[in-house]
Scaffold this motif. Structure first.
Motif, PDB file in Angstrom:
ATOM      1  N   THR B  56       0.831  -1.206   0.000  1.00 53.72           N
ATOM      2  CA  THR B  56       0.000   0.000   0.000  1.00 53.72           C
ATOM      3  C   THR B  56       0.866   1.257   0.000  1.00 53.72           C
ATOM      4  OG1 THR B  56      -1.700   1.239   1.171  1.00 53.72           O
ATOM      5  CG2 THR B  56      -0.195  -0.039   2.536  1.00 53.72           C
ATOM      6  N   SER B  57       0.348   2.289  -0.633  1.00 59.06           N
ATOM      7  CA  SER B  57       1.072   3.561  -0.642  1.00 59.06           C
ATOM      8  C   SER B  57       0.618   4.453   0.507  1.00 59.06           C
ATOM      9  CB  SER B  57       0.827   4.283  -1.967  1.00 59.06           C
ATOM     10  OG  SER B  57      -0.559   4.494  -2.133  1.00 59.06           O
ATOM     11  N   MET B  65       5.153   6.266  -7.495  1.00 62.28           N
ATOM     12  CA  MET B  65       3.849   6.002  -8.122  1.00 62.28           C
ATOM     13  C   MET B  65       3.986   6.216  -9.631  1.00 62.28           C
ATOM     14  SD  MET B  65       1.728   5.403  -5.586  1.00 62.28           S
ATOM     15  CE  MET B  65       0.043   5.951  -5.891  1.00 62.28           C
ATOM     16  N   MET B  69      -0.906  10.825  -7.394  1.00 60.97           N
ATOM     17  CA  MET B  69      -2.292  10.567  -6.991  1.00 60.97           C
ATOM     18  C   MET B  69      -2.524  11.112  -5.590  1.00 60.97           C
ATOM     19  SD  MET B  69      -4.006   6.815  -6.878  1.00 60.97           S
ATOM     20  CE  MET B  69      -3.527   6.349  -8.521  1.00 60.97           C
ATOM     21  N   VAL B  71      -3.648  11.457  -1.801  1.00 60.45           N
ATOM     22  CA  VAL B  71      -3.695  10.390  -0.789  1.00 60.45           C
ATOM     23  C   VAL B  71      -5.118   9.843  -0.618  1.00 60.45           C
ATOM     24  CG1 VAL B  71      -3.369   9.872   1.660  1.00 60.45           C
ATOM     25  CG2 VAL B  71      -1.678  11.243   0.456  1.00 60.45           C
ATOM     26  N   GLN B  74      -5.854   7.321  -3.060  1.00 60.09           N
ATOM     27  CA  GLN B  74      -5.109   6.071  -2.833  1.00 60.09           C
ATOM     28  C   GLN B  74      -5.853   5.169  -1.855  1.00 60.09           C
ATOM     29  OE1 GLN B  74      -1.080   7.026  -1.598  1.00 60.09           O
ATOM     30  NE2 GLN B  74      -0.955   8.661  -3.113  1.00 60.09           N
ATOM     31  N   MET B  79      -7.998  -0.016  -4.404  1.00 60.40           N
ATOM     32  CA  MET B  79      -6.700   0.563  -4.777  1.00 60.40           C
ATOM     33  C   MET B  79      -5.530  -0.312  -4.306  1.00 60.40           C
ATOM     34  SD  MET B  79      -6.990   3.115  -6.661  1.00 60.40           S
ATOM     35  CE  MET B  79      -5.430   3.947  -6.618  1.00 60.40           C
ATOM     36  N   GLN B  80      -5.679  -0.857  -3.102  1.00 60.26           N
ATOM     37  CA  GLN B  80      -4.592  -1.655  -2.543  1.00 60.26           C
ATOM     38  C   GLN B  80      -4.349  -2.908  -3.388  1.00 60.26           C
ATOM     39  OE1 GLN B  80      -4.135  -1.846   1.898  1.00 60.26           O
ATOM     40  NE2 GLN B  80      -4.648  -3.964   1.520  1.00 60.26           N
ATOM     41  N   MET B  83      -2.687  -1.838  -6.629  1.00 61.36           N
ATOM     42  CA  MET B  83      -1.260  -1.534  -6.465  1.00 61.36           C
ATOM     43  C   MET B  83      -0.442  -2.803  -6.299  1.00 61.36           C
ATOM     44  SD  MET B  83      -1.221   1.750  -4.013  1.00 61.36           S
ATOM     45  CE  MET B  83      -2.173   3.176  -4.455  1.00 61.36           C
TER      46      MET B  83
END
Lengths: 76, 155
Positions: B56-57, B65, B69, B71, B74, B79-80, B83
């Protein structure tokens, strides 16, 4: 290119796979035999030197040609 | 030449942080080290029969990235997973080993995997959740090996 007994093509593989594959290949060879390794990971140059130093195998050749790295590793 | 020893404590359970313990353990084993990985808290994810870790970011501003993007975006559902999928694809294209492959190489090289019994109980895991053949132990078990180790890492 000098003679070798076995060849390992680790092209496209990244750290630490070339080392791990080489270790495995050497495991099936007998002392004095030579493994020819081909790799594309630039980190492999230093890593094979370090591998040889720590494992008692001898790195007898290491050179680059056209973006590929070639090694000769003599099993200790 | 006396065998050197590497002791690792693995405490992180995200996809990216699962790499360092397995990379270092498998490489050390290839160099002739005797290796133990003591998995505690989220590091227990490394021992699951089927690993399903995510990257995760969120809270990780250092993660490069592909496109900038915000936060909040994200954090959107899905999204997780996306990614994680993208990271796996990128790794594959760069010839980086999968976690499964590295773990298998560790097991082949007789790296000893230990699950922290206290956190296994804490999270209501059972031994069925984990690989067969691993050991279970506590802090004292860890020190038995770590006390004699040449290198000791907390990851």
């Amino acid at each position: 290119m000098a003679d070798f007994d076995q060849e390992l093509d680790a092209s496209g593989l990244n750290c630490p796979l070339p080392i791990l594959r080489a270790k495995k290949a050497l495991g099936g060879m007998s002392a004095g035999q030579v493994l020819h390794i081909i790799a594309t990971d630039p980190g492999a140059v230093k890593d094979f030197e370090a591998f040889a130093k720590q494992t008692g195998n001898e790195l007898t050749e290491s050179h680059e040609d056209g973006g590929k790295f070639y090694f000769l590793m003599k099993k200790g | 030449m006396a065998e050197k020893k590497l002791a690792i404590i693995a405490t992180k359970g995200s996809f990216d942080w699962a790499y360092p313990p397995f990379i270092l353990a498998s490489t050390a084993a290839a160099l002739g080290y005797e290796v133990q990985i003591f998995c505690t808290f989220y590091g227990l994810q490394l021992l699951r029969k089927k690993m399903d870790m995510k990257v995760t970011s969120i809270g990780n501003p250092g993660m490069p990235m592909p496109v900038p993007m915000p936060v909040l975006m994200q954090a959107l559902p899905g999204m997780q997973s996306m990614m994680t999928m993208m990271m796996k694809q990128k790794m594959k294209s760069k010839g980086v080993a999968s976690l499964e492959e590295l773990r298998e190489l560790c097991i082949e090289a007789e790296v000893k995997l230990i699950a922290c019994q206290m956190t296994v109980d804490l999270f209501d895991f059972s031994s069925d959740d984990f690989l067969d053949g691993i050991e279970y132990g506590g802090a004292a078990t860890f020190f038995e090996f770590a006390g004699e180790s040449d290198i000791c890492l907390f990851i």
